[in-house]
Design a protein around this motif. Structure first.
Motif, PDB file in Angstrom:
ATOM      1  N   HIS A 183      -5.326  12.279 -29.856  1.00  0.00           N
ATOM      2  CA  HIS A 183      -6.076  11.281 -30.610  1.00  0.00           C
ATOM      3  C   HIS A 183      -7.522  11.719 -30.822  1.00  0.00           C
TER       4      HIS A 183
ATOM      5  N   SER B 282     -11.273  10.078 -31.593  1.00  0.00           N
ATOM      6  CA  SER B 282     -12.109   8.878 -31.658  1.00  0.00           C
ATOM      7  C   SER B 282     -13.355   9.220 -32.461  1.00  0.00           C
TER       8      SER B 282
ATOM      9  N   SER C 165     -10.036   5.233 -34.398  1.00  0.00           N
ATOM     10  CA  SER C 165      -9.354   6.424 -33.905  1.00  0.00           C
ATOM     11  C   SER C 165      -8.080   6.662 -34.710  1.00  0.00           C
TER      12      SER C 165
ATOM     13  N   TRP D  73      -6.159  13.116 -38.623  1.00  0.00           N
ATOM     14  CA  TRP D  73      -7.544  13.574 -38.777  1.00  0.00           C
ATOM     15  C   TRP D  73      -7.612  14.844 -39.615  1.00  0.00           C
TER      16      TRP D  73
END
Length: 158
Positions: free
Chosen positions: A15, A17, A48, A54
């Motif tokens: 993940h 953030s 997130s 991403w």
């Protein structure tokens, strides 16, 4: 014999953030010209997502930024490289700082400070060539003083 199991050690990121940091007038002498912009300590959380999400978003943002960016001219800080979307022309940085509430006087003072820091760095680099000669002279002076002290103790030098 007992066989030891091989332990695989690794790190995994799953993940991301996101944080949005404040922009501040900086004093970093590595800026080519104009006022440097940096990030402050204050931030706002931005959510997130997974690393895969991403990476996809990052590619989309980079392509969009390169397409949207107007061509920079010499007057506003020189040409921009499409490979580095983080480079901001001088006029863009100045405009951002004005929008953040900095006065022209504060921006001009930062530019003067950066120039002074650059000059100090340049002087340091220029003096590095002379440093070995200075050290040799200091060592020779120290050696001569110690020889004179020994000579005085033994009555050779008055």
């Amino acid at each position: 014999k007992k066989r030891k199991k091989k332990t695989v050690v690794g790190v995994k990121f799953d993940h991301v953030s996101v944080r949005y940091y404040q922009r501040v007038l900086e004093f970093n002498p590595s800026v080519t010209n104009g006022p440097p912009i940096g990030i402050g300590w204050k931030y706002k959380p931005g959510g997130s997502c997974t690393v895969d999400q991403w990476e996809v978003r990052k590619k989309e943002r980079t392509v969009t930024q390169v397409r949207r960016r107007p061509a920079a001219s010499h007057e506003d800080g020189g040409p921009l490289s499409s490979s580095s979307p983080l480079l901001l022309p001088r006029l863009v940085r100045e405009s951002m700082l004005h929008d953040l509430g900095y006065t022209q006087k504060e921006i001009a003072q930062a530019i003067r400070t950066v120039r002074k820091l650059k000059d100090q760095r340049r002087t340091t680099v220029d003096n590095l060539n002379v440093q070995s000669v200075e050290e040799a002279m200091e060592n020779a002076t120290h050696l001569m003083k110690s020889l004179l002290r020994v000579g005085k103790r033994k009555g050779i030098v008055r």
